[in-house]
Write an enzyme that holds these catalytic residues in place. Structure first.
Site, mmCIF file in Angstrom:
data_model
loop_
_atom_site.group_PDB
_atom_site.id
_atom_site.type_symbol
_atom_site.label_atom_id
_atom_site.label_comp_id
_atom_site.label_asym_id
_atom_site.label_seq_id
_atom_site.Cartn_x
_atom_site.Cartn_y
_atom_site.Cartn_z
ATOM 1 N N MET A 23 0.846 -1.188 0.000
ATOM 2 C CA MET A 23 0.000 0.000 0.000
ATOM 3 C C MET A 23 0.888 1.248 0.000
ATOM 4 S SD MET A 23 -3.078 -1.106 2.521
ATOM 5 C CE MET A 23 -4.012 0.370 2.141
ATOM 6 N N SER A 25 2.414 2.603 -2.382
ATOM 7 C CA SER A 25 3.607 2.490 -3.236
ATOM 8 C C SER A 25 3.387 3.119 -4.605
ATOM 9 C CB SER A 25 3.989 1.014 -3.393
ATOM 10 O OG SER A 25 2.954 0.302 -4.050
ATOM 11 N N GLY A 26 2.164 3.573 -4.880
ATOM 12 C CA GLY A 26 1.919 4.231 -6.169
ATOM 13 C C GLY A 26 1.525 3.289 -7.291
ATOM 14 N N GLU A 94 -6.626 -3.314 -8.187
ATOM 15 C CA GLU A 94 -6.919 -4.030 -6.929
ATOM 16 C C GLU A 94 -7.124 -5.524 -7.206
ATOM 17 O OE1 GLU A 94 -6.449 -2.632 -4.176
ATOM 18 O OE2 GLU A 94 -6.831 -0.488 -4.430
ATOM 19 N N GLN A 96 -5.700 -8.113 -6.275
ATOM 20 C CA GLN A 96 -5.561 -9.071 -5.163
ATOM 21 C C GLN A 96 -6.903 -9.472 -4.565
ATOM 22 O OE1 GLN A 96 -4.739 -5.841 -4.865
ATOM 23 N NE2 GLN A 96 -5.968 -5.089 -3.168
#
Ligand code: ZN
Length: 191
Positions: A23, A25-26, A94, A96
């Site tokens: 999170m 991290s761009g 997103e 994941q």
């Protein structure tokens, strides 16, 4: 860093690119940067996101710095195949949060000459590979890992440490629930 160079007109198949990291991290910013570049061409783009991610907006991919992109919200990976409109580029944010089926959908799309760009968390809050991400990363042509900055020591961070006591794998949140940590600070705090 993966620098995009693709002989689009002559290509015989598509490919998969993954943008992963912790999170803050761009990841989404990098996804949006690639999509905005594609918008200058005549290539068609479809953007998908899972329904679970409702941080900011239901029909847009929105990064932390508030840049955005229209997205189609779907319940599961199979729905992407149903909704696919034969665009040149399919982006999934997103990733994941999707089921394991996303890995097969991405590979199917790539075999349909689609450039597939997947952005997602590579690890969950406990440092374990997250959902379909490891399988997609293994079968992708290009993987870009972006990093946040550790809030404890300033090193590059690749862990999303949860500061609440919730033990569910999925707990959508922001700075209220997570901090980026490097391996060393993550290990210290976990002890
Ligand atoms: Zn640190």
């Amino acid at each position: 860093m993966f620098i995009e160079q693709m002989p689009y007109d002559s290509r015989k198949h598509g490919w998969i690119e993954v943008i992963c990291g912790s999170m803050f991290s761009g990841k989404t910013e990098e996804l949006i940067r690639r999509l905005k570049r594609i918008q200058f061409t005549d290539q068609k783009i479809e953007v998908y996101k899972p329904k679970v991610d409702d941080r900011y907006h239901h029909t847009k991919v929105v990064s932390h710095d508030e840049t955005d992109f229209e997205a189609i919200t779907v319940e599961n990976a199979a729905e992407i195949k149903e909704k696919f409109k034969r665009s040149d580029v399919v982006a999934i944010d997103e990733a994941q949060f999707f089921d394991e089926g996303l890995f097969e959908i991405c590979n199917w799309l790539a075999s349909q000459k689609v450039r597939v760009i997947v952005a997602g968390l590579d690890m969950d809050y406990s440092g374990k590979p997250f959902g379909p991400m490891p399988a997609i990363m293994a079968t992708a042509e290009y993987v870009t890992k972006v990093h946040a900055i550790c809030v404890k020591c300033g090193s590059l961070a690749n862990f999303s440490y949860r500061i609440t006591n919730n033990k569910d794998v999925i707990d959508v949140g922001e700075k209220d629930k997570y901090i980026p940590l490097c391996r060393s600070c993550f290990n210290k705090i976990e002890q």
